[in-house]
Design a protein around this motif. Structure first.
Motif, PDB file in Angstrom:
ATOM      1  N   ASN A  43      -2.474   2.272  -3.848  1.00  0.00           N
ATOM      2  CA  ASN A  43      -1.702   0.886  -4.135  1.00  0.00           C
ATOM      3  C   ASN A  43      -0.869   0.486  -2.996  1.00  0.00           C
ATOM      4  OD1 ASN A  43      -1.946  -0.153  -7.265  1.00  0.00           O
ATOM      5  ND2 ASN A  43      -2.274   2.027  -7.375  1.00  0.00           N
ATOM      6  N   ALA A  44      -0.890  -0.785  -2.752  1.00  0.00           N
ATOM      7  CA  ALA A  44       0.098  -1.225  -1.861  1.00  0.00           C
ATOM      8  C   ALA A  44       1.159  -2.164  -2.439  1.00  0.00           C
ATOM      9  CB  ALA A  44      -0.455  -1.919  -0.707  1.00  0.00           C
ATOM     10  N   VAL A 122       1.263   2.823  -0.409  1.00  0.00           N
ATOM     11  CA  VAL A 122       1.855   2.620   0.754  1.00  0.00           C
ATOM     12  C   VAL A 122       2.951   1.202   0.438  1.00  0.00           C
ATOM     13  CG1 VAL A 122       1.264   1.424   2.960  1.00  0.00           C
ATOM     14  CG2 VAL A 122      -0.325   2.737   1.879  1.00  0.00           C
ATOM     15  N   VAL A 123       3.872   1.518   0.971  1.00  0.00           N
ATOM     16  CA  VAL A 123       4.879   0.461   0.886  1.00  0.00           C
ATOM     17  C   VAL A 123       5.543  -0.112   2.088  1.00  0.00           C
ATOM     18  CG1 VAL A 123       7.431   0.145  -0.299  1.00  0.00           C
ATOM     19  CG2 VAL A 123       5.995   1.991  -1.329  1.00  0.00           C
ATOM     20  N   LEU A 141       7.923   1.064   6.598  1.00  0.00           N
ATOM     21  CA  LEU A 141       6.851   1.502   5.880  1.00  0.00           C
ATOM     22  C   LEU A 141       6.953   2.969   5.355  1.00  0.00           C
ATOM     23  CD1 LEU A 141       3.596   0.890   5.496  1.00  0.00           C
ATOM     24  CD2 LEU A 141       3.308   2.360   7.448  1.00  0.00           C
ATOM     25  N   ARG A 142       6.350   3.081   4.345  1.00  0.00           N
ATOM     26  CA  ARG A 142       6.392   4.650   3.574  1.00  0.00           C
ATOM     27  C   ARG A 142       5.102   4.547   2.960  1.00  0.00           C
ATOM     28  NH1 ARG A 142      12.268   5.528   0.650  1.00  0.00           N
ATOM     29  NH2 ARG A 142      11.061   7.683   0.098  1.00  0.00           N
ATOM     30  N   PHE A 143       4.710   5.974   3.102  1.00  0.00           N
ATOM     31  CA  PHE A 143       3.416   6.055   2.409  1.00  0.00           C
ATOM     32  C   PHE A 143       3.251   7.462   1.902  1.00  0.00           C
ATOM     33  CE2 PHE A 143       2.748   7.045   6.819  1.00  0.00           C
ATOM     34  CZ  PHE A 143       2.099   8.230   6.651  1.00  0.00           C
ATOM     35  N   ALA A 144       2.605   7.831   0.871  1.00  0.00           N
ATOM     36  CA  ALA A 144       2.691   9.283   0.213  1.00  0.00           C
ATOM     37  C   ALA A 144       1.480   9.214  -0.808  1.00  0.00           C
ATOM     38  CB  ALA A 144       3.773   9.622  -0.398  1.00  0.00           C
ATOM     39  N   VAL A 276      -3.004   2.837   7.643  1.00  0.00           N
ATOM     40  CA  VAL A 276      -2.468   3.824   6.730  1.00  0.00           C
ATOM     41  C   VAL A 276      -3.164   3.478   5.616  1.00  0.00           C
ATOM     42  CG1 VAL A 276      -0.251   4.548   5.416  1.00  0.00           C
ATOM     43  CG2 VAL A 276      -0.332   4.130   7.977  1.00  0.00           C
ATOM     44  N   ALA A 277      -3.597   2.468   4.899  1.00  0.00           N
ATOM     45  CA  ALA A 277      -4.078   2.656   3.604  1.00  0.00           C
ATOM     46  C   ALA A 277      -5.524   2.985   3.468  1.00  0.00           C
ATOM     47  CB  ALA A 277      -4.176   0.804   3.287  1.00  0.00           C
TER      48      ALA A 277
END
Length: 429
Positions: A43-44, A122-123, A141-144, A276-277
């Motif tokens: 999800n973005a 992904v934010v 940007l942040r992702f996890a 990243v996605a």
């Protein structure tokens, strides 16, 4: 003021000939009540680019910015399959707080709209401000991925042979949050991008630019839900989810080109987010074998577009994280030497990063069986990393594993038994 997107497109993948994976629709939600698509592997979440003090046009530009970023992310991520894109809007006199949003979608939100274990997020968000008569924007940007009780860092298990024993080490990415450098942008640039985007999102009766088209981004207050039922090269065939909407073909970007409507001409951070996605989509699993390498190539190509646009000396953190992403991909394909090179590059870009340095050291050790000299070199580097960040759990765990090896092989240990026991006690094991 609540932001109203300029043009919104909801797309869900029903049956892609080249990528038989499901993608979910795009949604609009307030920041106080965010949700994710429970069936999407990745999800973005697009938060507003908050407008700081400046002319009234700045507020309108911030609304336009977020809407265009949301659309481009959706179009770029479709090729990865099983994706969802959620546009978050600020309520009156409220500011979207990324920590609160992530906490809600990973821990406290309603179960039906909360991340499931293994799903990725992904934010992307930012701020828009004026300085000395020029307009600047800065993106974050942040992702996890979701763990059992919340978001967890990406960790690789790295077994290293050491004589008759196997040393179980761990390695992480240099970072999973980025602050990009501010970039200049002009209001008329945004207007041109918006116009080009609208022209690009025309539904045509056939996959032919000469065919007459119908615009699908007219409304500023509602989304437009569609299924993607077929692909032909750069073209997507759309079927509406509700009556009264046009059906037909839309041309979307694929490959490595940057079309006129692409916001990444001014905001290459969107290409980074796309990469990243794609990387996260591979990490979530469930990708057919035949699609893994093309998906990895697409993710790497997106990162490369960012790197062509922004030199390394202007974005060392982004380049370091990109190297780490490539390193993890290489490790997943059992390409140990390539992984070690990428993680070494990440450490060179980020010499002050404990995570980058310790991962480079672990990957170097993993190139062959450890002997006493290699074990000492690893211990020395891990101790130097521990000085950078004494609370880093992976560094401490790796040192504990190494000290247990020393306890089994005292002939390798540079410490006597009493000193080794004291060091183990200080590390908690």
């Amino acid at each position: 003021m609540m932001r109203r997107p300029i043009a919104l497109l909801c797309l869900a993948l029903l049956c892609l000939a080249l990528l038989p994976l499901r993608a979910l629709a795009m949604d609009i939600r307030p920041c106080s009540d965010p949700v994710v698509f429970s069936g999407a592997a990745v999800n973005a979440l697009v938060l507003p680019w908050r407008a700081q003090a400046g002319p009234p046009a700045l507020e309108a530009a911030s609304r336009q910015m977020s809407a265009l970023a949301q659309l481009q992310l959706l179009m770029g991520m479709l090729k990865f399959g099983s994706i969802g894109v959620v546009d978050l809007v600020a309520e009156p006199r409220q500011v979207c707080d990324v920590d609160q949003v992530l906490r809600r979608v990973s821990q406290t939100g309603v179960a039906s709209g909360r991340l499931k274990a293994g799903q990725g997020v992904v934010v992307l968000w930012g701020r828009l401000f004026e300085q000395d008569g020029e307009l600047f924007l800065q993106s974050y940007l942040r992702f996890a991925r979701q763990g059992a009780a919340g978001l967890e860092p990406e960790v690789l298990k790295v077994p290293v042979r050491a004589g008759d024993a196997t040393l179980q080490l761990q390695a992480a990415l240099p970072a999973q949050a980025l602050s990009f450098a501010p970039r200049r942008i002009r209001l008329d640039d945004l207007a041109r991008i918006d116009t080009a985007f609208r022209a690009a999102l025309l539904v045509r009766p056939s996959p032919d630019l000469a065919a007459p088209g119908v615009e699908i981004g007219r409304s500023t207050s509602q989304s437009f839900p569609y299924w993607v039922t077929e692909t032909r090269g750069d073209w997507l065939r759309l079927a509406p989810m509700r009556p009264g909407l046009p059906a037909g073909w839309v041309r979307a970007r694929t490959g490595d080109d940057t079309p006129e409507w692409s916001l990444s001409r001014w905001l290459p951070e969107l290409d980074f987010a796309e990469g990243v996605a794609g990387w996260l989509r591979l990490r979530t699993g469930g990708v057919p074998t035949a699609q893994r390498q093309p998906m990895a190539d697409a993710a790497i190509a997106a990162l490369a577009r960012y790197e062509r646009a922004v030199p390394a000396d202007q974005a060392p953190s982004a380049w370091g994280v990109a190297a780490g992403l490539r390193g993890q991909l290489a490790w997943g394909y059992e390409q140990r030497e390539a992984a070690a090179r990428q993680f070494t590059q990440a450490a060179e870009r980020l010499p002050g990063s404990a995570a980058a340095r310790q991962t480079a050291a672990v990957m170097k050790a993993a190139q062959g069986p450890l002997d006493a000299a290699a074990a000492k070199a690893l211990a020395d580097e891990l101790l130097a990393v521990l000085a950078l960040d004494p609370r880093d759990p992976l560094v401490r765990a790796n040192l504990q594993a190494l000290y247990r090896l020393y306890a089994q092989r005292p002939d390798w240990s540079p410490f006597n038994a009493e000193e080794l026991a004291m060091r183990q006690q200080l590390l908690g094991g």
